[in-house]
Design a protein around this motif. Structure first.
Motif, PDB file in Angstrom:
ATOM      1  N   SER A 131       3.012 -16.262  -0.976  1.00 62.17           N
ATOM      2  CA  SER A 131       2.725 -15.030  -1.709  1.00 62.17           C
ATOM      3  C   SER A 131       2.369 -13.939  -0.707  1.00 62.17           C
ATOM      4  CB  SER A 131       1.555 -15.251  -2.680  1.00 62.17           C
ATOM      5  OG  SER A 131       1.894 -16.223  -3.644  1.00 62.17           O
ATOM      6  N   VAL A 132       3.214 -12.900  -0.633  1.00 60.81           N
ATOM      7  CA  VAL A 132       2.995 -11.834   0.332  1.00 60.81           C
ATOM      8  C   VAL A 132       3.189 -10.481  -0.340  1.00 60.81           C
ATOM      9  CG1 VAL A 132       3.704 -13.205   2.326  1.00 60.81           C
ATOM     10  CG2 VAL A 132       5.406 -11.885   1.070  1.00 60.81           C
ATOM     11  N   ASN A 133       2.656  -9.467   0.286  1.00 54.28           N
ATOM     12  CA  ASN A 133       2.891  -8.092  -0.143  1.00 54.28           C
ATOM     13  C   ASN A 133       4.262  -7.673   0.379  1.00 54.28           C
ATOM     14  OD1 ASN A 133       2.958  -5.386  -0.648  1.00 54.28           O
ATOM     15  ND2 ASN A 133       1.004  -4.905   0.374  1.00 54.28           N
ATOM     16  N   THR A 134       5.174  -7.405  -0.526  1.00 54.66           N
ATOM     17  CA  THR A 134       6.538  -7.064  -0.104  1.00 54.66           C
ATOM     18  C   THR A 134       6.764  -5.561  -0.022  1.00 54.66           C
ATOM     19  OG1 THR A 134       7.279  -7.198  -2.407  1.00 54.66           O
ATOM     20  CG2 THR A 134       7.517  -9.177  -1.059  1.00 54.66           C
ATOM     21  N   GLY A 135       5.682  -4.809   0.062  1.00 49.01           N
ATOM     22  CA  GLY A 135       5.806  -3.355   0.153  1.00 49.01           C
ATOM     23  C   GLY A 135       6.267  -2.924   1.520  1.00 49.01           C
ATOM     24  N   ASN A 136       5.341  -2.537   2.385  1.00 49.13           N
ATOM     25  CA  ASN A 136       5.699  -2.080   3.720  1.00 49.13           C
ATOM     26  C   ASN A 136       5.876  -3.260   4.660  1.00 49.13           C
ATOM     27  OD1 ASN A 136       5.417   0.625   2.910  1.00 49.13           O
ATOM     28  ND2 ASN A 136       3.204   0.578   3.334  1.00 49.13           N
ATOM     29  N   ALA A 137       6.886  -3.217   5.497  1.00 44.34           N
ATOM     30  CA  ALA A 137       7.123  -4.272   6.480  1.00 44.34           C
ATOM     31  C   ALA A 137       6.031  -4.237   7.547  1.00 44.34           C
ATOM     32  CB  ALA A 137       8.490  -4.091   7.115  1.00 44.34           C
ATOM     33  N   VAL A 138       5.490  -5.404   7.879  1.00 46.50           N
ATOM     34  CA  VAL A 138       4.454  -5.477   8.910  1.00 46.50           C
ATOM     35  C   VAL A 138       5.115  -5.517  10.277  1.00 46.50           C
ATOM     36  CG1 VAL A 138       2.837  -6.654   7.391  1.00 46.50           C
ATOM     37  CG2 VAL A 138       4.393  -7.995   8.805  1.00 46.50           C
TER      38      VAL A 138
END
Length: 249
Positions: A131-138
């Protein structure tokens, strides 16, 4: 080359199957095994007969669809090779080749050489994700990863879920497939938050699907087209034990 094929034919899941014999002639040694089947099917269609159903997609050894049991070995005689990458030079003129579908309760036959491998999909759905934040690429270097673990994770992620490990195992165990999925996520920092729940959920789903238990014979590793290491099973057992001890249920 002129060859004799003994191919498993089964109209549907509930039908009784049987072997049928076909003669194929003037087969080039440079053809792939699936191209040879294409030629046979073209002849059957022209004769007004039902062509042999078999799974295929990329034909590049990537997708894992080409699941055939050839002369008693998943994917045929060549080591670390999928059926679509197996070429007819692996056989000799006049050979008899026996072709069957995967044999496992959890992989029921749909038709002829096509089996239902959705059990693998359900195992992945049970926990084979993060489960990850798929907004801004790290940033690519924001999470340091140990080189040895990165290499081991990459090697495990090479699994194409073809099911050869299940077909080769005397217990029809999916442990090599499952352990590859558990390892490639569990070795990386991104997979740590759900590591315990992941292995518990995926093992539970594997048992629910009807796959057998691992008895460590190594047949799965020997036939895996991507050479997934059996040590992944040991890692999965370790994770499962620790997760079970830490579980609050």
């Amino acid at each position: 080359m002129n060859l004799t094929l003994k191919v498993w034919r089964q109209a549907e899941r509930s039908s009784e199957g049987r072997f049928e014999t076909y003669e194929v002639k003037d087969i080039s040694s440079e053809m792939s095994f699936l191209e040879m089947f294409d030629i046979l099917n073209e002849r059957l269609v022209l004769e007004g007969k039902d062509p042999i159903a078999f799974d295929h997609d990329c034909r590049e050894g990537i997708c894992g669809m080409c699941s055939m049991y050839i002369n008693g070995r998943p994917h045929g005689p060549w080591h670390a090779t999928t059926t679509c990458q197996l070429h007819m030079r692996a056989f000799k003129d006049g050979d008899t080749i026996v072709v069957e579908p995967w044999r496992a309760t959890a992989f029921p036959v749909i038709k002829d050489l096509v089996t239902d491998r959705q059990a693998f999909d359900r195992i992945i759905q049970a926990g084979g994700f993060i489960s990850v934040n798929t907004g801004n690429a790290v940033d690519g270097n924001s999470l340091p990863v140990d080189k040895d673990k990165a290499d081991s994770s990459f090697a495990a992620a090479a699994c194409i879920a073809c099911g050869a490990c299940v077909a080769a195992c005397k217990n029809a165990s999916a442990s090599l497939f499952l352990s590859a999925k558990v390892s490639h996520l569990g070795l990386l920092p991104q997979g740590q938050p759900e590591r315990k729940n992941r292995v518990l959920s995926m093992v539970a789903q594997m048992e629910k699907e009807g796959f057998g238990s691992c008895t460590w014979t190594g047949a799965c590793e020997a036939v895996c087209p991507k050479e997934i290491d059996i040590t992944n099973i040991a890692r999965m057992h370790k994770d499962y034990l620790f997760a079970g001890l830490a579980s609050e249920k």
